[in-house]
Enzyme design. Structure first.
Site, PDB file in Angstrom:
ATOM      1  N   ASN A 121       0.948  -1.122  -0.081  1.00 39.04           N
ATOM      2  CA  ASN A 121      -0.039   0.099  -0.028  1.00 39.04           C
ATOM      3  C   ASN A 121       0.733   1.183  -0.008  1.00 39.04           C
ATOM      4  O   ASN A 121       1.408   1.554   0.871  1.00 39.04           O
ATOM      5  CB  ASN A 121      -0.986  -0.146   1.333  1.00 39.04           C
ATOM      6  CG  ASN A 121      -1.806   1.076   1.400  1.00 39.04           C
ATOM      7  OD1 ASN A 121      -1.757   2.314   0.535  1.00 39.04           O
ATOM      8  ND2 ASN A 121      -2.210   1.522   2.494  1.00 39.04           N
ATOM      9  N   LYS A 137       0.156   4.299  -0.510  1.00 37.33           N
ATOM     10  CA  LYS A 137      -0.474   5.433   0.351  1.00 37.33           C
ATOM     11  C   LYS A 137      -0.406   6.679  -0.617  1.00 37.33           C
ATOM     12  O   LYS A 137      -0.188   6.425  -1.932  1.00 37.33           O
ATOM     13  CB  LYS A 137      -0.042   5.702   1.719  1.00 37.33           C
ATOM     14  CG  LYS A 137      -0.082   4.446   2.642  1.00 37.33           C
ATOM     15  CD  LYS A 137      -0.032   4.745   4.014  1.00 37.33           C
ATOM     16  CE  LYS A 137      -0.108   3.239   4.534  1.00 37.33           C
ATOM     17  NZ  LYS A 137       0.005   3.330   6.278  1.00 37.33           N
ATOM     18  N   HIS A 143      -9.459   1.177   4.518  1.00 34.42           N
ATOM     19  CA  HIS A 143      -8.210   1.262   5.275  1.00 34.42           C
ATOM     20  C   HIS A 143      -8.388   2.385   6.416  1.00 34.42           C
ATOM     21  O   HIS A 143      -8.935   3.137   6.532  1.00 34.42           O
ATOM     22  CB  HIS A 143      -7.053   1.856   4.203  1.00 34.42           C
ATOM     23  CG  HIS A 143      -5.695   2.010   4.945  1.00 34.42           C
ATOM     24  ND1 HIS A 143      -5.281   2.865   5.636  1.00 34.42           N
ATOM     25  CD2 HIS A 143      -4.539   0.991   4.898  1.00 34.42           C
ATOM     26  CE1 HIS A 143      -4.034   2.847   6.204  1.00 34.42           C
ATOM     27  NE2 HIS A 143      -3.772   1.739   5.693  1.00 34.42           N
ATOM     28  N   GLU A 198      -6.758   4.817   7.244  1.00 37.83           N
ATOM     29  CA  GLU A 198      -6.594   6.113   7.244  1.00 37.83           C
ATOM     30  C   GLU A 198      -7.868   6.834   6.275  1.00 37.83           C
ATOM     31  O   GLU A 198      -8.261   7.833   6.706  1.00 37.83           O
ATOM     32  CB  GLU A 198      -5.281   6.481   6.390  1.00 37.83           C
ATOM     33  CG  GLU A 198      -4.119   6.500   7.136  1.00 37.83           C
ATOM     34  CD  GLU A 198      -2.982   5.808   6.504  1.00 37.83           C
ATOM     35  OE1 GLU A 198      -2.791   5.614   5.248  1.00 37.83           O
ATOM     36  OE2 GLU A 198      -2.087   4.913   7.105  1.00 37.83           O
ATOM     37  N   GLU A 217      -5.621  -5.192  10.303  1.00 38.82           N
ATOM     38  CA  GLU A 217      -4.811  -4.183  10.347  1.00 38.82           C
ATOM     39  C   GLU A 217      -5.104  -3.461  11.894  1.00 38.82           C
ATOM     40  O   GLU A 217      -5.926  -2.603  11.746  1.00 38.82           O
ATOM     41  CB  GLU A 217      -4.717  -3.137   9.339  1.00 38.82           C
ATOM     42  CG  GLU A 217      -4.333  -3.733   7.948  1.00 38.82           C
ATOM     43  CD  GLU A 217      -3.857  -2.693   7.091  1.00 38.82           C
ATOM     44  OE1 GLU A 217      -2.497  -2.973   6.767  1.00 38.82           O
ATOM     45  OE2 GLU A 217      -4.224  -1.470   6.977  1.00 38.82           O
ATOM     46  N   GLY A 268       2.274   1.868  10.875  1.00 36.81           N
ATOM     47  CA  GLY A 268       3.388   2.764  10.670  1.00 36.81           C
ATOM     48  C   GLY A 268       4.081   3.204  12.103  1.00 36.81           C
ATOM     49  O   GLY A 268       4.887   4.102  12.219  1.00 36.81           O
ATOM     50  N   SER A 306       3.175  -2.506  10.008  1.00 32.45           N
ATOM     51  CA  SER A 306       4.609  -2.522  10.566  1.00 32.45           C
ATOM     52  C   SER A 306       5.080  -3.941  10.233  1.00 32.45           C
ATOM     53  O   SER A 306       5.955  -4.274  10.850  1.00 32.45           O
ATOM     54  CB  SER A 306       4.649  -2.135  12.210  1.00 32.45           C
ATOM     55  OG  SER A 306       4.477  -0.862  12.425  1.00 32.45           O
TER      56      SER A 306
HETATM   57  P1  PGA Z   1       2.645   0.012   7.560  1.00 34.67           P
HETATM   58  O1  PGA Z   1       1.252   0.247   6.861  1.00 34.67           O
HETATM   59  O2  PGA Z   1       3.107  -1.228   7.028  1.00 34.67           O
HETATM   60  O3  PGA Z   1       3.598   1.162   7.282  1.00 34.67           O
HETATM   61  O4  PGA Z   1       2.579   0.002   9.214  1.00 34.67           O
HETATM   62  C1  PGA Z   1       0.308  -0.729   6.799  1.00 34.67           C
HETATM   63  C2  PGA Z   1      -0.781  -0.279   6.067  1.00 34.67           C
HETATM   64  O5  PGA Z   1      -1.190   0.962   6.281  1.00 34.67           O
HETATM   65  O6  PGA Z   1      -1.250  -0.751   5.248  1.00 34.67           O
END
Ligand code: PGA
Length: 233
Positions: free
Chosen positions: A7, A9, A85, A87, A153, A159, A195
């Site tokens: 992803n 983003k 997601h 976000e 998730e 993150g 992560s």
């Molecule tokens: P990350 O993000 O691997 O940077 O923690 C995962 C995601 O948002 O799908």
């Protein structure tokens, strides 16, 4: 065979996508690799990784400035779309109901939705993790239509450089698998996301009911992403 989805983003460029595809063409893997990139980078000819989007409108067409419809995604060549997601839930107010509608739009168009569910830190601290996962799956995953992918998730770990314990991931994935089975969606791939990096990918993907990973930050650069793909054969 595992599913390794990136992803991106709001990161990357056509040049970095090209470089990633080039590097991916040099590795030998049976895993299914998907790159969910910003809308402007979706381009029909996407081998070796399949290309996906990161969101889709609940509307078919019309006066919805800034939104992208599923038929536009399809025309551009997207094979997958992430819906729900963390976000998008946080910044755009996507609820389970909206996520379900988006997943249905994708299914109707023959695009596979990657449906994300997971608890916030507050929900976790309140001991509601499994409850939130359960309602997330029941309410966000359409009861019929084509194949979907579900991604667990934990929102507090995205993150953040931290992950739940293996036992917590195992409990969450087992719960999700059971719910999907009851919904008549047994065998749906369930990805873990938050992560994931080269150093923890093999361990995470060895947990029962973890059929792959959804990777944010570590999917942007070939040197970070390829070790995750190669962590399991
Ligand atoms: P990350 O993000 O691997 O940077 O923690 C995962 C995601 O948002 O799908």
């Amino acid at each position: 065979m595992k599913i390794i989805a990136g992803n991106w983003k709001m990161n990357g460029s056509k040049a970095t996508l090209h470089e990633m595809q080039q590097r991916l063409s040099e590795i030998n893997t049976e895993n299914r690799v998907i790159l969910c990139v910003p809308f402007t980078m979706i381009d029909g000819d996407s081998a070796p990784a399949a290309i996906g989007a990161q969101d889709v409108s609940v509307h078919d067409h019309g006066a919805f400035t800034g939104e992208i419809s599923v038929s536009m995604l399809k025309e551009a060549g997207a094979k997958y779309v992430i819906v729900g997601h963390s976000e998008c839930r946080m910044y755009h107010g996507d609820t389970n109901e909206i996520v379900n509608q988006k997943a249905k739009m994708a299914l109707d168009a023959g695009i596979t939705p990657i449906i994300c569910v997971g608890e916030t830190m507050e929900e976790r601290d309140a001991g509601k993790t499994l409850e939130i996962i359960e309602s997330g799956v029941r309410e966000s995953v359409p009861s019929d239509g084509g194949d979907v992918i579900v991604a667990y998730e934990p929102r507090w770990a995205i993150g953040a450089g931290i992950t739940p314990t293996d036992d917590d991931i195992a409990d969450a994935h087992k719960l999700i698998a059971g719910i999907l089975e009851k919904m008549g969606r047994g065998g749906t791939p369930i990805l873990y996301g938050a992560s994931v990096k080269g150093a923890n990918a093999a361990q995470i993907m060895s947990i029962p009911y973890v059929d792959g990973v959804l990777v944010g930050g570590a999917s942007l650069k070939p040197d970070d992403f390829i070790p995750i793909i190669m962590a399991t054969k």
